[in-house]
Design a protein around this motif. Sequence first.
Motif, PDB file in Angstrom:
ATOM      1  N   ARG A   1    -135.329   8.853 -21.267  1.00 51.60           N
ATOM      2  CA  ARG A   1    -133.993   8.613 -21.798  1.00 51.60           C
ATOM      3  C   ARG A   1    -132.956   8.945 -20.730  1.00 51.60           C
TER       4      ARG A   1
ATOM      5  N   ARG B   1    -128.844  10.346 -24.003  1.00 52.35           N
ATOM      6  CA  ARG B   1    -128.608   9.168 -24.846  1.00 52.35           C
ATOM      7  C   ARG B   1    -129.929   8.562 -25.301  1.00 52.35           C
ATOM      8  N   LYS B   2    -129.932   8.120 -26.571  1.00 52.50           N
ATOM      9  CA  LYS B   2    -131.082   7.379 -27.085  1.00 52.50           C
ATOM     10  C   LYS B   2    -130.585   6.087 -27.697  1.00 52.50           C
ATOM     11  N   ASP B   3    -131.140   4.950 -27.250  1.00 54.54           N
ATOM     12  CA  ASP B   3    -130.855   3.652 -27.845  1.00 54.54           C
ATOM     13  C   ASP B   3    -131.918   3.364 -28.895  1.00 54.54           C
ATOM     14  N   HIS B   4    -131.475   3.000 -30.103  1.00 52.24           N
ATOM     15  CA  HIS B   4    -132.402   2.783 -31.206  1.00 52.24           C
ATOM     16  C   HIS B   4    -132.867   1.334 -31.256  1.00 52.24           C
TER      17      HIS B   4
ATOM     18  N   LYS C   1    -126.914   3.752 -31.168  1.00 49.33           N
ATOM     19  CA  LYS C   1    -127.296   4.777 -30.201  1.00 49.33           C
ATOM     20  C   LYS C   1    -126.906   6.143 -30.745  1.00 49.33           C
ATOM     21  N   SER C   2    -127.505   7.168 -30.184  1.00 51.56           N
ATOM     22  CA  SER C   2    -127.128   8.538 -30.520  1.00 51.56           C
ATOM     23  C   SER C   2    -127.110   9.362 -29.244  1.00 51.56           C
TER      24      SER C   2
END
Length: 268
Positions: free
Chosen positions: A23, A36-39, A44-45
């Motif tokens: 990530r 950051r995390k892309d779903h 994103k979160s």
Amino acid sequence: TPHKPLQPAAVAPLTEPPLPRDRPSWRYSATFYVVRKDHAEGGKSFLPLTWVDGTWIWKAPKGNRPMLLSHPLAAKPDATVLIVEGEKTWDAARRLFPGLIACCWSGGCKAISKTDFAPLAGRKVVLWPDNDDAGRDAMERLAQVLYGVGAASVKVVANPDDAPQGWDIADANWTASEAAAWVKANTSETANSDKPSPCAHEQEPPPAPLTFEQQWELLELHAAEVACSNWPVMKGIAAMSRKASELDIPRLGQRQIEQLLEQAQRRI
């Protein structure tokens, strides 16, 4: 005071931050990172990581946070500061404008008052909002904050007329020279309002409760931290059980925890 700087850690971090390798992450300071995390389903979160009292915790620092800067301010004392919204856009800004100091803040549009912008006193600042109402409103509020801390000037860049909703410079297929030409032709002064700075008077809304996906994500990140610690197996399982309890995740079986730790070990 509304712009009390984040105090430096009494002791520098003794361990490397447990950042997931799969990530993207950004280093705001030696003691503060954002991951950051892309779903897969979209969206994103972001998860803040802070060094506190001798350990890394997945929370934002107390007090006002530092800015994310492409160069130390002291290294470029005469450089204009270009402020954009979000770390991904910041990556594009520092690539397209190497002669400027690219800057952003953590936490999104509603978290302006949680960042210390006082170091920009006396600086020429250019704001480039995302192409949506939330982005434009955030930059209007930020302009007043910057005037309040004594910025020398605050200008704003207009987005292309045909830019889609939510567009930012990370979406632009521009060269550095094309980006510079756009800024030169489409930048204007902002108004210095007589209204008090929103940082001094606005209350930030309370944070929304974590979704189960966010709780599980924090548990996975804690698994990576435990895996990096090389603790005995039972100590690691106990630590994971405590973390699950803190996050209000229903009690996990030992095998589920072992699988989380095994997955984390494979990623480090």
